[in-house]
Structure formats: C-alpha cells, structure tokens
Design a protein around this motif. Structure first.
Motif, PDB file in Angstrom:
ATOM      1  N   ASP A   6       0.851  -1.183   0.000  1.00 52.14           N
ATOM      2  CA  ASP A   6       0.000   0.000   0.000  1.00 52.14           C
ATOM      3  C   ASP A   6       0.888   1.235   0.000  1.00 52.14           C
ATOM      4  O   ASP A   6       1.600   1.479   0.969  1.00 52.14           O
ATOM      5  CB  ASP A   6      -0.907  -0.021   1.232  1.00 52.14           C
ATOM      6  N   PRO A   7       0.853   2.042  -1.086  1.00 48.40           N
ATOM      7  CA  PRO A   7       1.706   3.233  -1.151  1.00 48.40           C
ATOM      8  C   PRO A   7       1.465   4.204   0.009  1.00 48.40           C
ATOM      9  O   PRO A   7       2.381   4.913   0.422  1.00 48.40           O
ATOM     10  CB  PRO A   7       1.320   3.883  -2.478  1.00 48.40           C
ATOM     11  N   ALA A   8       0.255   4.226   0.551  1.00 46.73           N
ATOM     12  CA  ALA A   8      -0.067   5.149   1.639  1.00 46.73           C
ATOM     13  C   ALA A   8       0.507   4.695   2.979  1.00 46.73           C
ATOM     14  O   ALA A   8       0.531   5.460   3.941  1.00 46.73           O
ATOM     15  CB  ALA A   8      -1.583   5.301   1.751  1.00 46.73           C
ATOM     16  N   SER A   9       0.984   3.469   3.048  1.00 48.86           N
ATOM     17  CA  SER A   9       1.471   2.926   4.323  1.00 48.86           C
ATOM     18  C   SER A   9       2.798   3.540   4.761  1.00 48.86           C
ATOM     19  O   SER A   9       3.144   3.503   5.931  1.00 48.86           O
ATOM     20  CB  SER A   9       1.633   1.411   4.217  1.00 48.86           C
ATOM     21  N   GLY A  10       3.567   4.066   3.812  1.00 57.07           N
ATOM     22  CA  GLY A  10       4.879   4.613   4.140  1.00 57.07           C
ATOM     23  C   GLY A  10       5.938   3.539   4.315  1.00 57.07           C
ATOM     24  O   GLY A  10       7.095   3.838   4.585  1.00 57.07           O
ATOM     25  N   SER A  11       5.541   2.293   4.158  1.00 54.48           N
ATOM     26  CA  SER A  11       6.496   1.193   4.304  1.00 54.48           C
ATOM     27  C   SER A  11       7.309   1.038   3.026  1.00 54.48           C
ATOM     28  O   SER A  11       6.905   1.488   1.957  1.00 54.48           O
ATOM     29  CB  SER A  11       5.753  -0.115   4.612  1.00 54.48           C
ATOM     30  N   PRO A  12       8.488   0.395   3.135  1.00 52.61           N
ATOM     31  CA  PRO A  12       9.317   0.193   1.942  1.00 52.61           C
ATOM     32  C   PRO A  12       8.587  -0.661   0.907  1.00 52.61           C
ATOM     33  O   PRO A  12       7.766  -1.510   1.244  1.00 52.61           O
ATOM     34  CB  PRO A  12      10.543  -0.552   2.468  1.00 52.61           C
ATOM     35  N   VAL A  13       8.928  -0.426  -0.331  1.00 55.37           N
ATOM     36  CA  VAL A  13       8.359  -1.220  -1.416  1.00 55.37           C
ATOM     37  C   VAL A  13       9.101  -2.560  -1.448  1.00 55.37           C
ATOM     38  O   VAL A  13      10.328  -2.585  -1.336  1.00 55.37           O
ATOM     39  CB  VAL A  13       8.537  -0.483  -2.766  1.00 55.37           C
ATOM     40  N   PRO A  14       8.371  -3.671  -1.567  1.00 50.19           N
ATOM     41  CA  PRO A  14       9.054  -4.970  -1.616  1.00 50.19           C
ATOM     42  C   PRO A  14       9.999  -5.076  -2.807  1.00 50.19           C
ATOM     43  O   PRO A  14       9.670  -4.651  -3.917  1.00 50.19           O
ATOM     44  CB  PRO A  14       7.902  -5.973  -1.756  1.00 50.19           C
ATOM     45  N   VAL A  15      11.180  -5.632  -2.567  1.00 53.54           N
ATOM     46  CA  VAL A  15      12.142  -5.863  -3.643  1.00 53.54           C
ATOM     47  C   VAL A  15      11.503  -6.819  -4.650  1.00 53.54           C
ATOM     48  O   VAL A  15      10.871  -7.798  -4.281  1.00 53.54           O
ATOM     49  CB  VAL A  15      13.462  -6.443  -3.086  1.00 53.54           C
ATOM     50  N   GLY A  16      11.661  -6.490  -5.931  1.00 57.24           N
ATOM     51  CA  GLY A  16      11.085  -7.311  -6.997  1.00 57.24           C
ATOM     52  C   GLY A  16       9.755  -6.784  -7.518  1.00 57.24           C
ATOM     53  O   GLY A  16       9.286  -7.241  -8.555  1.00 57.24           O
ATOM     54  N   MET A  17       9.171  -5.819  -6.805  1.00 57.70           N
ATOM     55  CA  MET A  17       7.883  -5.283  -7.239  1.00 57.70           C
ATOM     56  C   MET A  17       8.073  -4.332  -8.417  1.00 57.70           C
ATOM     57  O   MET A  17       9.017  -3.559  -8.464  1.00 57.70           O
ATOM     58  CB  MET A  17       7.177  -4.552  -6.106  1.00 57.70           C
ATOM     59  N   ASP A  18       7.161  -4.423  -9.384  1.00 57.02           N
ATOM     60  CA  ASP A  18       7.146  -3.498 -10.514  1.00 57.02           C
ATOM     61  C   ASP A  18       6.431  -2.224 -10.084  1.00 57.02           C
ATOM     62  O   ASP A  18       5.360  -2.287  -9.471  1.00 57.02           O
ATOM     63  CB  ASP A  18       6.428  -4.119 -11.710  1.00 57.02           C
ATOM     64  N   VAL A  19       7.034  -1.080 -10.392  1.00 55.92           N
ATOM     65  CA  VAL A  19       6.476   0.205  -9.968  1.00 55.92           C
ATOM     66  C   VAL A  19       6.488   1.203 -11.126  1.00 55.92           C
ATOM     67  O   VAL A  19       7.277   1.088 -12.065  1.00 55.92           O
ATOM     68  CB  VAL A  19       7.269   0.810  -8.779  1.00 55.92           C
ATOM     69  N   ALA A  20       5.589   2.190 -11.024  1.00 51.09           N
ATOM     70  CA  ALA A  20       5.589   3.339 -11.924  1.00 51.09           C
ATOM     71  C   ALA A  20       6.038   4.527 -11.086  1.00 51.09           C
ATOM     72  O   ALA A  20       5.650   4.667  -9.916  1.00 51.09           O
ATOM     73  CB  ALA A  20       4.199   3.566 -12.490  1.00 51.09           C
ATOM     74  N   LEU A  21       6.860   5.385 -11.652  1.00 45.84           N
ATOM     75  CA  LEU A  21       7.417   6.527 -10.927  1.00 45.84           C
ATOM     76  C   LEU A  21       6.550   7.768 -11.158  1.00 45.84           C
ATOM     77  O   LEU A  21       6.007   7.961 -12.247  1.00 45.84           O
ATOM     78  CB  LEU A  21       8.845   6.793 -11.387  1.00 45.84           C
ATOM     79  N   HIS A  22       6.433   8.604 -10.119  1.00 46.71           N
ATOM     80  CA  HIS A  22       5.651   9.836 -10.232  1.00 46.71           C
ATOM     81  C   HIS A  22       6.154  10.866  -9.231  1.00 46.71           C
ATOM     82  O   HIS A  22       6.768  10.523  -8.226  1.00 46.71           O
ATOM     83  CB  HIS A  22       4.158   9.562  -9.998  1.00 46.71           C
ATOM     84  N   GLY A  23       5.916  12.133  -9.516  1.00 45.30           N
ATOM     85  CA  GLY A  23       6.261  13.207  -8.590  1.00 45.30           C
ATOM     86  C   GLY A  23       7.739  13.455  -8.411  1.00 45.30           C
ATOM     87  O   GLY A  23       8.148  14.074  -7.421  1.00 45.30           O
ATOM     88  N   LEU A  24       8.546  13.005  -9.341  1.00 48.63           N
ATOM     89  CA  LEU A  24       9.993  13.196  -9.225  1.00 48.63           C
ATOM     90  C   LEU A  24      10.389  14.578  -9.745  1.00 48.63           C
ATOM     91  O   LEU A  24       9.761  15.123 -10.662  1.00 48.63           O
ATOM     92  CB  LEU A  24      10.736  12.120 -10.014  1.00 48.63           C
ATOM     93  N   SER A  25      11.445  15.157  -9.153  1.00 47.80           N
ATOM     94  CA  SER A  25      11.903  16.476  -9.604  1.00 47.80           C
ATOM     95  C   SER A  25      12.456  16.409 -11.031  1.00 47.80           C
ATOM     96  O   SER A  25      12.346  17.366 -11.789  1.00 47.80           O
ATOM     97  CB  SER A  25      12.944  17.046  -8.646  1.00 47.80           C
TER      98      SER A  25
END
Length: 106
Positions: A6-25
């Motif tokens: 859960d992105p809202a949890s603030g916990s680290p993303v599990p290694v191996g998970m596919d992610v989309a990036l957003h809000g980067l400078s």
C-alpha cells in the motif's frame, strides 16, 4: 505470487515489485516503469531498475506506485480470441442447422 503493498502505508516497497514513478523532480523519469532492486538506504531511497533503459536510480517509496504488468492484458487478449472463435463456431452451427433444415424440406 506478487506481494501486496500500500503506497499510503509509508512502508518500503518490496524488492522485486514493478512500480511506476511519479512526482519526481526530474520530470523525464515520471511515468517510467521499473523494478525495485534494493531495500531502502539511509535516506529512505530504494534502487529501481528502469525498464526502458536498464539503468538503476534511487527513489523514495512515496514516489512509486504499484505497476500491474501486462499479464492481465495477455489473458484478456486470449479471452477475446476464444470469444471470437466461439462466435465463429456458433455461426457455423447456425448455418449448418439452417442448411440441414432447408435440405430436409426438399
């Protein structure tokens, strides 16, 4: 089986998970897809290997969201092909039935 995160949890993303990036400078990275390859470092950033270039960058977990791979798209495509094939077979059965009925009347 993929881990839930859960992105809202603030916990680290599990290694191996596919992610989309957003809000980067660096705006050119926004929308890119990658795979998490490390646990968080001291600054809370995790390594992400970008799918498009193969390069690895460090990203905070709040700048990542889960990305669903195209497995579901492939399954959906097969379902569509099967549905079309069933429709063709159904039409063939209908034509054959009508033909049999017409020939039976002669």
């Amino acid at each position: 089986e993929e881990e839930e995160w859960d992105p809202a949890s603030g916990s680290p993303v599990p290694v191996g998970m596919d992610v989309a990036l957003h809000g980067l400078s660096k705006a050119s990275f926004n929308g890119l897809v990658g795979t998490v390859i490390t646990t968080p470092n001291e600054e809370g950033r995790q390594g992400v290997r970008l799918e498009s270039t193969g390069k690895s960058i460090l990203v905070k977990s709040d700048k990542m969201k889960p990305h669903i791979r195209s497995k579901s798209m492939v399954c959906g495509l097969w379902s569509m092909v099967y549905g079309l094939w069933s429709m063709v077979c159904g039409l063939w059965s209908m034509v054959y039935g009508l033909w049999s009925m017409v020939c039976g009347l002669w």
